[in-house]
Design a protein around this motif. Structure first.
Motif, PDB file in Angstrom:
ATOM      1  N   ARG A 187      -0.269  90.316  36.689  1.00  0.00           N
ATOM      2  CA  ARG A 187      -0.590  91.642  36.164  1.00  0.00           C
ATOM      3  C   ARG A 187      -1.063  92.608  37.237  1.00  0.00           C
ATOM      4  O   ARG A 187      -2.139  93.203  37.138  1.00  0.00           O
ATOM      5  CB  ARG A 187      -1.664  91.549  35.070  1.00  0.00           C
ATOM      6  CG  ARG A 187      -1.221  90.644  33.949  1.00  0.00           C
ATOM      7  CD  ARG A 187      -1.889  90.991  32.660  1.00  0.00           C
ATOM      8  NE  ARG A 187      -1.615  89.958  31.675  1.00  0.00           N
ATOM      9  CZ  ARG A 187      -2.267  89.801  30.543  1.00  0.00           C
ATOM     10  NH1 ARG A 187      -3.247  90.633  30.245  1.00  0.00           N
ATOM     11  NH2 ARG A 187      -1.952  88.852  29.706  1.00  0.00           N
ATOM     12  N   LEU A 188      -0.245  92.792  38.245  1.00  0.00           N
ATOM     13  CA  LEU A 188      -0.559  93.797  39.269  1.00  0.00           C
ATOM     14  C   LEU A 188       0.076  95.115  38.870  1.00  0.00           C
ATOM     15  O   LEU A 188       1.113  95.151  38.209  1.00  0.00           O
ATOM     16  CB  LEU A 188      -0.020  93.336  40.632  1.00  0.00           C
ATOM     17  CG  LEU A 188      -0.509  91.952  41.075  1.00  0.00           C
ATOM     18  CD1 LEU A 188       0.130  91.570  42.400  1.00  0.00           C
ATOM     19  CD2 LEU A 188      -2.022  91.937  41.196  1.00  0.00           C
ATOM     20  N   LEU A 189      -0.558  96.225  39.268  1.00  0.00           N
ATOM     21  CA  LEU A 189       0.032  97.533  39.010  1.00  0.00           C
ATOM     22  C   LEU A 189       1.217  97.696  39.949  1.00  0.00           C
ATOM     23  O   LEU A 189       1.060  97.678  41.170  1.00  0.00           O
ATOM     24  CB  LEU A 189      -1.003  98.642  39.255  1.00  0.00           C
ATOM     25  CG  LEU A 189      -2.152  98.662  38.244  1.00  0.00           C
ATOM     26  CD1 LEU A 189      -3.291  99.542  38.733  1.00  0.00           C
ATOM     27  CD2 LEU A 189      -1.662  99.137  36.896  1.00  0.00           C
ATOM     28  N   PRO A 190       2.424  97.846  39.398  1.00  0.00           N
ATOM     29  CA  PRO A 190       3.627  97.763  40.229  1.00  0.00           C
ATOM     30  C   PRO A 190       3.761  98.909  41.243  1.00  0.00           C
ATOM     31  O   PRO A 190       4.370  98.728  42.277  1.00  0.00           O
ATOM     32  CB  PRO A 190       4.771  97.794  39.216  1.00  0.00           C
ATOM     33  CG  PRO A 190       4.184  98.368  37.978  1.00  0.00           C
ATOM     34  CD  PRO A 190       2.733  98.033  37.984  1.00  0.00           C
ATOM     35  N   ASN A 191       3.181 100.066  40.939  1.00  0.00           N
ATOM     36  CA  ASN A 191       3.348 101.146  41.915  1.00  0.00           C
ATOM     37  C   ASN A 191       2.072 101.478  42.674  1.00  0.00           C
ATOM     38  O   ASN A 191       1.861 102.609  43.098  1.00  0.00           O
ATOM     39  CB  ASN A 191       3.957 102.391  41.267  1.00  0.00           C
ATOM     40  CG  ASN A 191       3.322 102.674  39.928  1.00  0.00           C
ATOM     41  OD1 ASN A 191       2.187 102.256  39.688  1.00  0.00           O
ATOM     42  ND2 ASN A 191       4.026 103.368  39.076  1.00  0.00           N
ATOM     43  N   LYS A 192       1.226 100.475  42.833  1.00  0.00           N
ATOM     44  CA  LYS A 192       0.091 100.618  43.740  1.00  0.00           C
ATOM     45  C   LYS A 192       0.194  99.515  44.794  1.00  0.00           C
ATOM     46  O   LYS A 192       0.670  98.418  44.497  1.00  0.00           O
ATOM     47  CB  LYS A 192      -1.227 100.472  42.979  1.00  0.00           C
ATOM     48  CG  LYS A 192      -1.573 101.644  42.077  1.00  0.00           C
ATOM     49  CD  LYS A 192      -3.052 101.578  41.719  1.00  0.00           C
ATOM     50  CE  LYS A 192      -3.409 102.488  40.572  1.00  0.00           C
ATOM     51  NZ  LYS A 192      -3.152 103.897  40.797  1.00  0.00           N
TER      52      LYS A 192
ATOM     53  N   GLU B   3      -4.678  99.223  47.002  1.00  0.00           N
ATOM     54  CA  GLU B   3      -4.990 100.081  45.855  1.00  0.00           C
ATOM     55  C   GLU B   3      -5.203  99.273  44.575  1.00  0.00           C
ATOM     56  O   GLU B   3      -6.038  99.619  43.750  1.00  0.00           O
ATOM     57  CB  GLU B   3      -3.853 101.090  45.626  1.00  0.00           C
ATOM     58  CG  GLU B   3      -3.835 102.213  46.642  1.00  0.00           C
ATOM     59  CD  GLU B   3      -2.556 103.035  46.554  1.00  0.00           C
ATOM     60  OE1 GLU B   3      -1.543 102.511  46.051  1.00  0.00           O
ATOM     61  OE2 GLU B   3      -2.577 104.184  47.006  1.00  0.00           O
TER      62      GLU B   3
ATOM     63  N   PHE C  22      -8.605  99.624  42.791  1.00  0.00           N
ATOM     64  CA  PHE C  22      -8.573 100.188  41.440  1.00  0.00           C
ATOM     65  C   PHE C  22      -9.630  99.558  40.539  1.00  0.00           C
ATOM     66  O   PHE C  22     -10.333 100.259  39.800  1.00  0.00           O
ATOM     67  CB  PHE C  22      -7.187  99.981  40.829  1.00  0.00           C
ATOM     68  CG  PHE C  22      -7.069 100.555  39.471  1.00  0.00           C
ATOM     69  CD1 PHE C  22      -6.994 101.932  39.292  1.00  0.00           C
ATOM     70  CD2 PHE C  22      -7.059  99.744  38.349  1.00  0.00           C
ATOM     71  CE1 PHE C  22      -6.903 102.474  38.029  1.00  0.00           C
ATOM     72  CE2 PHE C  22      -6.970 100.294  37.077  1.00  0.00           C
ATOM     73  CZ  PHE C  22      -6.892 101.649  36.926  1.00  0.00           C
TER      74      PHE C  22
ATOM     75  N   LYS D 133      -1.265  92.205  54.389  1.00  0.00           N
ATOM     76  CA  LYS D 133      -0.358  92.668  53.330  1.00  0.00           C
ATOM     77  C   LYS D 133      -0.966  93.831  52.533  1.00  0.00           C
ATOM     78  O   LYS D 133      -0.450  94.204  51.478  1.00  0.00           O
ATOM     79  CB  LYS D 133      -0.042  91.522  52.367  1.00  0.00           C
ATOM     80  CG  LYS D 133       0.745  90.388  52.986  1.00  0.00           C
ATOM     81  CD  LYS D 133       2.212  90.745  53.132  1.00  0.00           C
ATOM     82  CE  LYS D 133       2.975  89.644  53.844  1.00  0.00           C
ATOM     83  NZ  LYS D 133       4.317  90.095  54.253  1.00  0.00           N
TER      84      LYS D 133
ATOM     85  N   ASP E 125      -0.932  96.952  52.690  1.00  0.00           N
ATOM     86  CA  ASP E 125      -0.109  98.122  52.370  1.00  0.00           C
ATOM     87  C   ASP E 125       1.205  97.780  51.664  1.00  0.00           C
ATOM     88  O   ASP E 125       2.059  98.646  51.470  1.00  0.00           O
ATOM     89  CB  ASP E 125       0.197  98.902  53.659  1.00  0.00           C
ATOM     90  CG  ASP E 125      -1.074  99.497  54.235  1.00  0.00           C
ATOM     91  OD1 ASP E 125      -1.979  99.795  53.437  1.00  0.00           O
ATOM     92  OD2 ASP E 125      -1.156  99.654  55.466  1.00  0.00           O
ATOM     93  N   SER E 126       1.389  96.505  51.307  1.00  0.00           N
ATOM     94  CA  SER E 126       2.631  96.129  50.624  1.00  0.00           C
ATOM     95  C   SER E 126       2.521  96.417  49.129  1.00  0.00           C
ATOM     96  O   SER E 126       1.434  96.409  48.557  1.00  0.00           O
ATOM     97  CB  SER E 126       2.911  94.645  50.828  1.00  0.00           C
ATOM     98  OG  SER E 126       3.089  94.367  52.202  1.00  0.00           O
ATOM     99  N   TYR E 127       3.651  96.674  48.517  1.00  0.00           N
ATOM    100  CA  TYR E 127       3.691  96.808  47.057  1.00  0.00           C
ATOM    101  C   TYR E 127       3.988  95.442  46.449  1.00  0.00           C
ATOM    102  O   TYR E 127       4.610  94.589  47.108  1.00  0.00           O
ATOM    103  CB  TYR E 127       4.767  97.814  46.661  1.00  0.00           C
ATOM    104  CG  TYR E 127       4.351  99.229  46.959  1.00  0.00           C
ATOM    105  CD1 TYR E 127       3.625  99.950  46.019  1.00  0.00           C
ATOM    106  CD2 TYR E 127       4.655  99.833  48.171  1.00  0.00           C
ATOM    107  CE1 TYR E 127       3.210 101.248  46.283  1.00  0.00           C
ATOM    108  CE2 TYR E 127       4.247 101.126  48.445  1.00  0.00           C
ATOM    109  CZ  TYR E 127       3.522 101.837  47.499  1.00  0.00           C
ATOM    110  OH  TYR E 127       3.105 103.104  47.757  1.00  0.00           O
TER     111      TYR E 127
ATOM    112  N   GLN F 163       7.093  93.529  47.038  1.00  0.00           N
ATOM    113  CA  GLN F 163       7.343  93.081  48.414  1.00  0.00           C
ATOM    114  C   GLN F 163       6.593  91.800  48.743  1.00  0.00           C
ATOM    115  O   GLN F 163       6.545  91.394  49.890  1.00  0.00           O
ATOM    116  CB  GLN F 163       6.923  94.176  49.397  1.00  0.00           C
ATOM    117  CG  GLN F 163       7.756  95.442  49.263  1.00  0.00           C
ATOM    118  CD  GLN F 163       7.191  96.578  50.077  1.00  0.00           C
ATOM    119  OE1 GLN F 163       5.979  96.717  50.211  1.00  0.00           O
ATOM    120  NE2 GLN F 163       8.068  97.387  50.646  1.00  0.00           N
TER     121      GLN F 163
ATOM    122  N   LYS G 179       1.235  87.334  45.512  1.00  0.00           N
ATOM    123  CA  LYS G 179       0.838  88.078  44.311  1.00  0.00           C
ATOM    124  C   LYS G 179      -0.357  87.411  43.654  1.00  0.00           C
ATOM    125  O   LYS G 179      -1.304  88.050  43.226  1.00  0.00           O
ATOM    126  CB  LYS G 179       2.006  88.107  43.306  1.00  0.00           C
ATOM    127  CG  LYS G 179       3.062  89.132  43.621  1.00  0.00           C
ATOM    128  CD  LYS G 179       4.112  89.145  42.516  1.00  0.00           C
ATOM    129  CE  LYS G 179       5.480  89.341  43.105  1.00  0.00           C
ATOM    130  NZ  LYS G 179       6.569  89.069  42.186  1.00  0.00           N
TER     131      LYS G 179
END
Ligand SMILES: Nc1ncnc2c1ncn2[C@@H]1O[C@H](COP(=O)(O)OP(=O)(O)OP(=O)(O)O)[C@@H](O)[C@H]1O
Ligand SMILES: Nc1ncnc2c1ncn2[C@@H]1O[C@H](COP(=O)(O)OP(=O)(O)OP(=O)(O)O)[C@@H](O)[C@H]1O
Ligand SMILES: [Mg+2]
Ligand SMILES: [Mg+2]
Lengths: 230, 298, 298, 230
Positions: free
Chosen positions: D91-96, D100, D104, D132, D134-136, D139, D145
């Protein structure tokens, strides 16, 4: 002729992450191969390359003698139909039931309704999910999702089965059930490649083990084990 | 494609419509709204155009006043000469008495003022009907050298003005309609983009299990076309009943004053129903294709 | 809320706008299109309304024809009696000679016909200006018993007709505008519903880590309002330049014939700019709130 | 007073699936508890109930003496802030970015930028993901994850940490690193509940083990093991 051949494969992701460095690898028909290595070693990247979901930065990949890095876009779907994949993150269609998810993989290759009605319940039975056929993915436990993913991968009797961490969310007993299923499929003539962290399983199965570390192959042995020391 | 696959794809298109009810409703709503507005503008443009044509027809004549002292023979002679001119379709003689009567009538309540005229100073005249309004100038040119003619009266300015207004309204209407069609395409293609975006994961998975591009595309394409079609049907109904209501309301309110100048409901719908169907389905399909190309390239 | 949180929320609203570029563009496009159409209709309604007012003003008088054999004193007497009537704002005397001149002028080219009149049969008259058109009937009633009056002429039918047309146009316009506002709210709330749908996962995660409902809501609310505002700005610009262009085109084409009857560009914009801003932001916020309530309830 | 108490809890999902049946459970402050059991036993359901993501069909749950089944909607977020959760599906925020995503969780509770700048790099270091930041999420490898999810769960020093299968996608070595982190957090005073299938880890750690099967507690022992026979 080798079924799968990775020739001088290097994969660098956009951000400069070098996931694989100069990999050379041959896998023959009907082999059973474990892919091991620490988190981030490049196992999933290997899987993605073989499936042509990612393109290698350098090198060529041959499947059945065909260079898939040179494959035209129109032929990619047909290439993928030879390969059943159990994804690490399951990748189930969220608004289809378990039954429909598995049946979908058969519809895509143009199976008849009769074949579908015969085959889908059979594979769901193999992974122990007969009673969850009408559930949607969000109604499943982690291990149940993983088993749906396995059922979908094997339903078309692919010539290659790639399983990325197929037992990560399973208790040891269920995991062994799944291993039995994979071994059975392998015996029927399917080449199986399995990326895993399950030391017990690797050590017990006594199959070929390819160990990756930081994107390089550090070990490749027949009848290997997960790790020597540690 | 096998019949089985066709059936599957059709089913998926319908299922997609139903599973994404909210989005489907949004799309249909947008198509409907756009087409209704389009219908409104088409109604306006067609009616104004029609009105302009009607009014124009009434000014569509050249009046030739004859000199006061011509004999009947001379008058007939002029008439024949006029009839011979290229582009003249009909020539009607109007005596000065007829002219006065006409004035009295046209002035209505104030007509009684003319009762007191000591002498009918109005001239005899010919009224010329033309084949085509564009020929007016050349006819006037040929009339000028004829003998026995006192004055040529042609409602040039009024007709020109009217033509200009009609052309202007048509142009403006056309521009607005074009803009609206573009807006509709934009909105629909965006809606389908959103649908696709929401199902990106799904598309990715389809590709993973070896689905061909067209196998993925068809259900979405069908969905887009269905959305457009449903929107077209709803808006046709709305415009039909709306126009009928307006037609009846205007007719009833203004005692038929306008109804003669309005296009009948059926004529109106004959023109719009095809436009709506083609636009709805076409725009839906186009929107789908644009969006699909973006997401299936990956 | 702490200042830090406010800054965070503001930032997130903007980031959200940018991260979901496609969706944002779709929303803004929809708002813009809706508001432009709204602007078009407002333009039409305001101008027709204005035109009706102007025309109405010209017919906004009662003409009282006096008997032919009154002395100047009697004439003045009648004038005073008229002035005393409640609701009369101005009384102007028009002699029969002035009346003839007026006719000659108003008939234009055909005016020469009146040169031949052997006797001016037109009556002397008073022209009465009213405070309020609604008083017309009661004024006419009070005029009737006055002595020395031959006929009371009031353009009742024309004025009534005009009032009816103006009221009709206004009502129709109002209905269309209301429908459009509802369409706009519908489209925007749907767009935000789509945005939320696409971020449902995100919202779920936010709740999982303990975000309060308002902490989740604010960025979306802000995003909706920003979308509406941007749409309002774009459409204001389009309507402004579009109306200016149309105004100039019409003025130039018809030699100022119409321009006197058209609302000036600035007057027009003064009225619309607030409507647009309020509608854009309000509708954006409303749309967000409707959609958020659905998705945050779970 | 017990920190967590499940009292006569039964959970039946919409489709009639009885995930938990009459569960009674007490966990004290600073305990370290393993939740084990086969796939579909009800472990994740327990986690969701404690987090008030699902409501129990019957029974009450007390956290710190407070009956959370009676909690008003407005108070739910504050309840959740006491609990760090590592979700089975991350459950990671996909666009952070990774940074972040972790930051968050701090912003939500109103942490100052200074605290965020100090705390986030620290926990990323603890799970071995400093490079890592700065990775989304897309990635990252599966194990990466999972570690982001762990970092996010511990960043606010919650009084309770619930980890659902936190090592399912990790190689044994990385898994042990993570276990060290969890143990360390536990020693600092955080109660840790960990649902897992990792037999090695459970057997080695010698902590309290609660075993579920088909929605019932079949075993609850201090210093237990994953399983006796099999
Ligand atoms: N799309 C991407 N962009 C950038 N880097 C990526 C991307 N995908 C993977 N990586 C990086 O490439 C490396 C290898 O990733 P890969 O997923 O192959 O690891 P893995 O061996 O499967 O690990 P795990 O056991 O944790 O799943 C990792 O460091 C990961 O962060
Ligand atoms: N939303 C739901 N609707 C219906 N059934 C559900 C739902 N969520 C879970 N279930 C069912 O409840 C049972 C318990 O699920 P749970 O996720 O708690 O298992 P678990 O012990 O975490 O298993 P795993 O080890 O595989 O993750 C399973 O049979 C599952 O199918
Ligand atoms: Mg992996
Ligand atoms: Mg679970």
């Amino acid at each position: 002729m080798d079924l799968i051949e990775l020739h001088n494969i290097t994969k660098t992701y956009l951000k400069g992450v070098q996931a694989l460095t100069n990999i050379n690898l041959k896998i023959e028909k009907e082999e059973f191969v474990f892919l091991v290595g620490p988190s981030g070693a490049g196992k999933s990247t290997c899987v993605k390359l073989i499936l042509k979901e990612e393109e290698p930065t350098m090198g060529n990949i041959f499947i059945n003698g065909q260079n898939i890095t040179k494959l035209s876009k129109r032929k990619v779907p047909y290439h993928r139909r030879n390969i059943g994949v159990v994804f690490q993150d399951f990748r189930l269609l969220p608004n289809k039931t378990v039954y429909e998810n598995v049946a979908f993989a058969m519809r895509v290759v143009g199976a008849t309704p009769k074949e579908i009605r015969r085959q889908v319940p059979m594979v769901l039975g193999m992974v122990g999910l007969s009673d969850k056929a009408d559930s949607y993915p969000y109604q499943l436990s982690g291990g149940e999702k993983q088993r749906v993913s396995i059922a979908r991968a094997i339903v078309n009797n692919p010539s290659i089965l790639i399983a990325d961490e197929p037992t990560g969310n399973l208790d040891p007993e269920t995991a062994w059930e799944i291993m039995k299923v994979l071994k059975q499929i392998n015996r029927r003539g399917t080449t199986v490649i399995m990326a895993t962290h399950a030391r017990n399983i690797v050590d017990t199965m006594q199959q070929r083990v390819i160990a990756l570390e930081k994107g390089r192959i550090i070990r490749d042995e027949q009848r290997g084990v997960y790790q020597y020391e540690g | 494609m096998k019949a089985r696959t066709v059936r599957y794809v059709l089913g998926q298109g319908l299922v997609g419509l139903w599973r994404n009810r909210t989005m489907s409703m949004a799309s249909i709503g947008t198509v409907t709204a756009t087409l209704i507005i389009l219908g409104l503008i088409i109604t306006l443009v067609l009616n104004i155009s029609n009105l302009a044509d009607l009014v124009q027809m009434q000014f569509d004549e050249i009046q030739v006043y004859l000199e006061d002292d011509l004999s009947i023979e001379e008058i007939n002679n002029v008439g024949k000469q006029i009839e011979a001119i290229n582009g003249v379709s009909e020539v009607i003689y109007e005596s000065k008495e007829e002219a006065l009567e006409k004035y009295k009538k046209s002035w209505g309540e104030e007509g009684y003022l003319l009762e007191g005229l000591e002498k009918n100073t109005l001239p005899n005249s010919y009224i010329i009907q033309m084949d085509n309004l564009e020929l007016a100038d050349s006819i006037v040119e040929k009339l000028t050298p004829l003998k026995g003619i006192d004055e040529i009266k042609y409602y040039k300015e009024i007709v020109d003005q009217l033509l200009r207004i009609a052309r202007f309204v048509r142009t403006i209407g056309l521009i607005i309609i074009l803009i609206l069609i573009l807006v509709a395409i934009f909105i629909i293609s965006n809606t389908i983009k959103l649908t696709l975006n929401a199902r990106r994961q799904e598309i990715g998975i389809m590709k993973n299990v070896g689905a061909t591009n067209w196998f993925i595309r068809w259900p979405f394409l069908l969905e887009g076309m269905l959305l457009g079609l449903i929107g077209a049907i709803i808006s046709t109904a709305v415009v039909y009943y709306g126009y009928q209501y307006a037609f009846n309301a205007i007719t009833a309110r203004f005692y038929l004053m306008f109804s003669a100048y309005m296009i009948s409901v059926n004529d109106m719908m004959n023109k719009t129903i095809y436009i709506f169907a083609v636009l709805g389905i076409g725009v839906g399909a186009l929107g789908s294709i644009f969006s699909l190309r973006r997401y299936l390239k990956v």
